[in-house]
Design a protein around this motif. Structure first.
Motif, short mmCIF file in Angstrom:
data_model
loop_
_atom_site.label_atom_id
_atom_site.label_comp_id
_atom_site.label_asym_id
_atom_site.label_seq_id
_atom_site.Cartn_x
_atom_site.Cartn_y
_atom_site.Cartn_z
N LEU A 462 0.82 -1.21 0.00
CA LEU A 462 0.00 0.00 0.00
C LEU A 462 0.86 1.26 0.00
CD1 LEU A 462 -2.88 -0.90 2.50
CD2 LEU A 462 -3.06 -0.59 0.03
N ILE A 465 2.29 1.90 -3.40
CA ILE A 465 1.23 2.52 -4.23
C ILE A 465 1.08 3.99 -3.86
CG2 ILE A 465 -1.25 2.51 -4.72
CD1 ILE A 465 -1.19 -0.54 -4.29
N GLY A 468 3.57 6.15 -5.57
CA GLY A 468 3.17 6.39 -6.95
C GLY A 468 2.09 7.46 -7.05
#
Length: 490
Positions: A462, A465, A468
């Motif tokens: 997580l 992510i 990103g």
């Protein structure tokens, strides 16, 4: 005058944050006095549920009627709930009164941040002020159980609720006397149907999540029915908001890329923090054999470094772009997740303290900047509802995270126990470790370690992510700046 207002806001923030966790150490005494141990989880859950449901509504009311009226009303409701909790004579009464408390607390965090946004026009000063609020919230949440234990041992569990009253009244009168705001005259439109459908949909969804995570009966027709009901109510809510002249949650918030990206990051970081704070004590006790007190102390670096990170974030504003600070902060959170993922039964204790501190530092860096970006991305008359949407996302992420990670942990540990071919009681590793054979205790510890390890693997994913997503924010903010620069040249 700003100092008095900030003092009052910090005080009421401490009370609301501590009330979410202060009951944890008092639960054994409460259940002893009031009975109804089967209802104990709802003493926690109903507070969180009421807070989550009411937060967006308060944000909109603050935009319509002014910040001062709404936060003062929230404080009074919180104090009424606290007084009633202190005199509760049954678990059912306590749960109902905790809901009243939660409804009052729902006004505190979003409107506190909104008031700070109004008080401090300069981004650097605003970030510092919001950093203090963020730090106090994090510290109070972790210190709550310690304060609760002290009051239970020295006085009575009822004083964990009565303690709110003098300090809450002090904050109320300080705000009433010192906080002045200019209100635009006009007859406000209240989106009653939007409030009703949103509240009922959120209650149905969170209730299903909480019940499912506790029972693990996700195929239960009642739980499925609650999820379907929530979806239908949310669809109806969107339809109502499109038609409403003054929607509870303006749908264009979801087209505001800055708000959308920040809320996505909040969803991730909130779930990561709740996961680690729930399962780190389980790891410490169940895998490393620590006592309950020792397990509680492994979380102490978290609030300390959260405070430091919030102060650092305030000083970085103006020196670094806010989106760069968020990327830095979420990267630090990712480093903490990696450290937790690398833990094993033989890891030195100091490594856990380091990982906990690194997590606090990262969260301290990003939390005040979240608010700074959201407040800068919307006009002042939409600031309350925008901040409330972020606060709701944070509360929602904790409920969602605890349910999802609880399901993962239970599935893995139960399947491991079944493969072991024995009727293993996982609680035995916490409560009766000294009475078990070494081989059986080792087996229990391995099962618990596998469950927590899998969860920390998910948190690491997580946070990657999240890094990103933070680059998306960086890209979007750069595009915005280029457009503004081009327009000014023309």
């Amino acid at each position: 005058m700003r100092k008095q207002i900030m003092t009052a806001l910090l005080l009421v923030t401490v009370l609301a944050a501590m009330e979410g966790t202060i009951v944890s150490t008092a639960i054994p005494r409460i259940t002893s006095d009031l009975s109804g141990i089967e209802l104990v989880s709802w003493v926690y859950a109903v507070y969180m549920l009421a807070t989550a449901v009411s937060t967006p509504i308060y944000g909109k009311l603050a935009d319509l009627f002014g910040r001062k009226k709404v936060i003062l009303a929230g404080i009074i409701l919180f104090l009424i709930g606290s007084a009633l909790c202190g005199i509760a004579m049954s678990m059912e009464q306590l749960i109902f009164y905790r809901a009243i408390q939660g409804l009052g607390a729902g006004a505190v965090m979003p409107i506190t941040m909104t008031i700070i946004g109004d008080l401090y026009a300069e981004a650097k000063e605003r970030a510092k002020a919001q950093g203090w609020i963020s730090a106090v919230w994090g510290v109070a949440g972790v210190l709550g159980p310690l304060a609760g234990g002290f009051l239970v041992d020295t006085l009575s569990w009822r004083y964990i609720f009565f303690l709110n009253i003098p300090f809450g009244l002090l904050a109320f009168f300080m705000l009433a006397a010192n906080y002045k705001e200019k209100l635009t005259k006009g007859k406000p439109y209240i989106d009653y149907w939007g409030a009703v459908t949103f509240s009922l949909g959120t209650i149905a969804f969170l209730y299903a999540l909480l019940t499912g995570s506790q029972t693990q009966e996700w195929s239960n027709p009642i739980i499925i029915g609650l999820f379907l009901t929530a979806i239908l109510l949310y669809v109806l809510f969107v339809y109502i908001e499109k038609k409403s002249p003054e929607p509870l949650i303006p749908l264009n918030l979801f087209t505001n890329k800055s708000v959308l990206i920040v809320n996505s990051l909040t969803l991730i970081s909130g779930a990561v923090v709740i996961c680690i704070t729930i399962y780190l004590p389980i790891w410490s006790q169940g895998v490393m054999g620590k006592t309950a007190t020792q397990a509680g102390f492994v979380l102490m670096p978290l609030p300390v470094m959260w405070t430091l990170g919030s102060l650092v974030a305030g000083n970085l504003v103006g020196r670094l772009k806010d989106n760069w600070i968020i990327t830095l902060g979420i990267s630090v959170v990712s480093m903490a997740s990696l450290l937790f993922y690398l833990l094993d039964a033989h890891s030195p204790t100091y490594l856990i303290y380091i990982a906990s501190g690194v997590l606090g530092l990262g969260m301290g860096l990003i939390t005040p900047i979240y608010m700074l970006i959201i407040q800068a991305s919307v006009p002042s008359n939409k600031r309350g509802v925008a901040v409330a949407s972020n606060t709701f996302t944070n509360t929602f992420s904790q409920t969602l995270g605890s349910a999802v990670f609880g399901t993962i942990f239970n599935l893995i540990t139960i399947s491991k126990a079944e493969k072991a071919g024995q009727d293993l009681d996982l609680n035995a590793s916490f409560e009766h470790g000294g009475e078990l054979k070494a081989s059986q205790l080792d087996q229990l510890q391995q099962i618990i370690a596998s469950g927590v390890h899998a969860i920390y693997g998910v948190t690491l994913l997580l946070t990657v992510i999240g890094i990103g997503i933070s680059f998306l924010l960086l890209k979007y903010r750069n595009e915005q700046n280029e457009q503004i620069h081009s327009s000014s040249i023309r």
